[in-house]
Scaffold this active site. Structure first.
Site: not given
Ligand code: NAD
Ligand code: ZN
Length: 253
Positions: A109, A125, A154, A157, A195, A197, A222, A239
Site C-alpha cells: 500500500i 490492498h 471530511c 460532510c 516477497g 507469504t 527467503p 529481492a
Molecule cells: P508479509 O509481511 O506477510 O510477508 C512478507 C514476506 O516477504 C515474507 O514471506 C518474507 O519472507 C518476505 N521477505 C522479507 N524480506 C524479503 C526480501 N528482502 N526479499 C524477498 N522477500 C522478503 O507480507 P504480505 O504477504 O505482503 O502480507 C501482509 C499485508 O500487510 C500485505 O497484504 C500488505 O497490504 C500489508 N503490508 C504492506 C506493506 C507495504 O506496503 N510496504 C508493509 C507491510 C505490510
Molecule cells: Zn465526506
C-alpha cells in the site's frame, strides 16, 4: 551448466507478457518493515496494545473504535514516509518495453511501484496515501499524515475519513480485481511471486493457474511459502539483489 539467473534471464528476453505478484518483502529493502516473516514489524504478530495487527487493522475495529485504528494508520504512514523504491521495484519497471508488457499485482500500500515507474499496477490492498471519506465521495492524496487530526473528518460532510486501504474483513476493490482478471485471461509468458507469504487465495491462485498451464513460475523469498512447491525457480536471496542479477543475466538494465 547454466545458472538459474541465466535461465530466468533468457525466459525474460523472450517474454511478451510478464506478471509480478508482490508483497511486503519487496519493500523490505526500502526499510519498510513487513508484518510477517523476516523483517516483521510486530513481534509474534502482536501490537503494543496487546492485540494482533489483523484486529487493529480490521473493519470491525474501525467501526467500533476508529481512534484505535487511526493510531495504527498513523504508524503505517510513518513506516513508509520518505521511503524510496529499491532495486527490486526498479527492476520491474525497467523490464517494460514496447514489446514486453509487465503487470504488477501488489499487496503493498506504499505506492513504491508507481514511484519506480511501473505502469500496469493492480493495487489489491489499496493505497495508504489516498484518503477517502466513509460517507461521501471526498478523496485526497496525502504525501504524509503530518497535518491530519487524530481522528480526521471530511471537509465536505464531517464524516470520519480513512485511508483507501483494504482492512481485514473487507472485500478487495472489485474494479481492480476485474482488471487483473482480464489480464489473467489473456495469459502470461512468465510469472513471478516476490516477497509475499502467499497466504491469500487471490495471490496463490494466479500462480497456481500459471503452473497448471505450464507457464514458468519464479519465486523470490527467503522463506518457503504455499507456492514454493510449484515454483520452477526459487531464489532465497533478497529481492533487490536477485532481480538485479536476473536482469544482468538477461542483459537488461
Ligand atoms: P508479509 O509481511 O506477510 O510477508 C512478507 C514476506 O516477504 C515474507 O514471506 C518474507 O519472507 C518476505 N521477505 C522479507 N524480506 C524479503 C526480501 N528482502 N526479499 C524477498 N522477500 C522478503 O507480507 P504480505 O504477504 O505482503 O502480507 C501482509 C499485508 O500487510 C500485505 O497484504 C500488505 O497490504 C500489508 N503490508 C504492506 C506493506 C507495504 O506496503 N510496504 C508493509 C507491510 C505490510
Ligand atoms: Zn465526506
Amino acid at each position: 551448466m547454466k545458472s538459474d539467473f541465466t535461465k530466468v534471464g533468457e525466459l525474460l528476453q523472450d517474454a511478451r507478457r510478464v506478471l509480478f505478484i508482490t508483497g511486503a518483502g519487496v519493500s523490505a529493502e526500502s526499510q519498510i518493515p513487513t508484518f510477517r516473516g523476516a523483517t516483521a514489524a510486530f513481534a509474534d504478530g502482536m501490537t503494543e496494545d496487546g492485540l494482533p495487527f489483523e484486529e487493529v487493522l480490521s473493519a470491525e475495529t474501525f467501526q467500533r473504535n476508529p481512534e484505535l485504528s487511526w493510531k495504527y494508520f498513523f504508524l503505517l504512514e510513518l513506516s513508509i514516509r520518505g521511503k524510496l523504491p529499491n532495486s527490486a521495484h526498479r527492476a520491474m519497471a525497467a523490464l517494460q518495453t514496447p514489446r514486453r508488457k509487465v503487470y504488477v499485482a501488489t499487496q503493498n500500500i506504499d505506492e513504491l511501484h508507481q514511484r519506480a515507474g511501473s505502469q500496469n499496477i493492480f493495487e489489491l490492498h489499496g493505497n495508504l496515501r489516498r484518503i477517502i471519506c466513509t460517507k461521501c465521495d471526498y478523496h485526497a492524496h496525502r504525501e504524509t499524515y503530518e497535518t491530519l487530526a487524530k481522528l480526521p473528518r471530511c471537509p465536505q460532510c464531517q464524516a470520519i475519513l480513512r485511508p483507501d486501504i483494504v482492512l481485514y474483513g473487507e472485500n478487495l476493490p472489485q474494479p481492480v480485481l476485474d482488471a487483473f482478471r482480464n489480464e489473467q485471461n489473456k495469459g502470461f509468458d512468465l510469472v513471478f511471486s516476490v516477497g509475499t507469504t502467499s497466504l491469500f487465495l487471490y495471490v496463490i491462485e494466479p500462480v497456481a493457474a500459471a503452473a497448471r498451464r505450464g507457464i514458468p513460475v519464479v519465486e523470490i523469498n527467503p522463506e518457503t511459502t504455499p507456492i514454493s512447491n510449484f515454483a520452477d525457480f526459487r531464489f532465497t536471496e533478497p529481492a533487490g539483489e536477485t532481480l538485479r542479477r536476473i536482469l544482468e543475466a538477461a542483459a537488461i538494465n
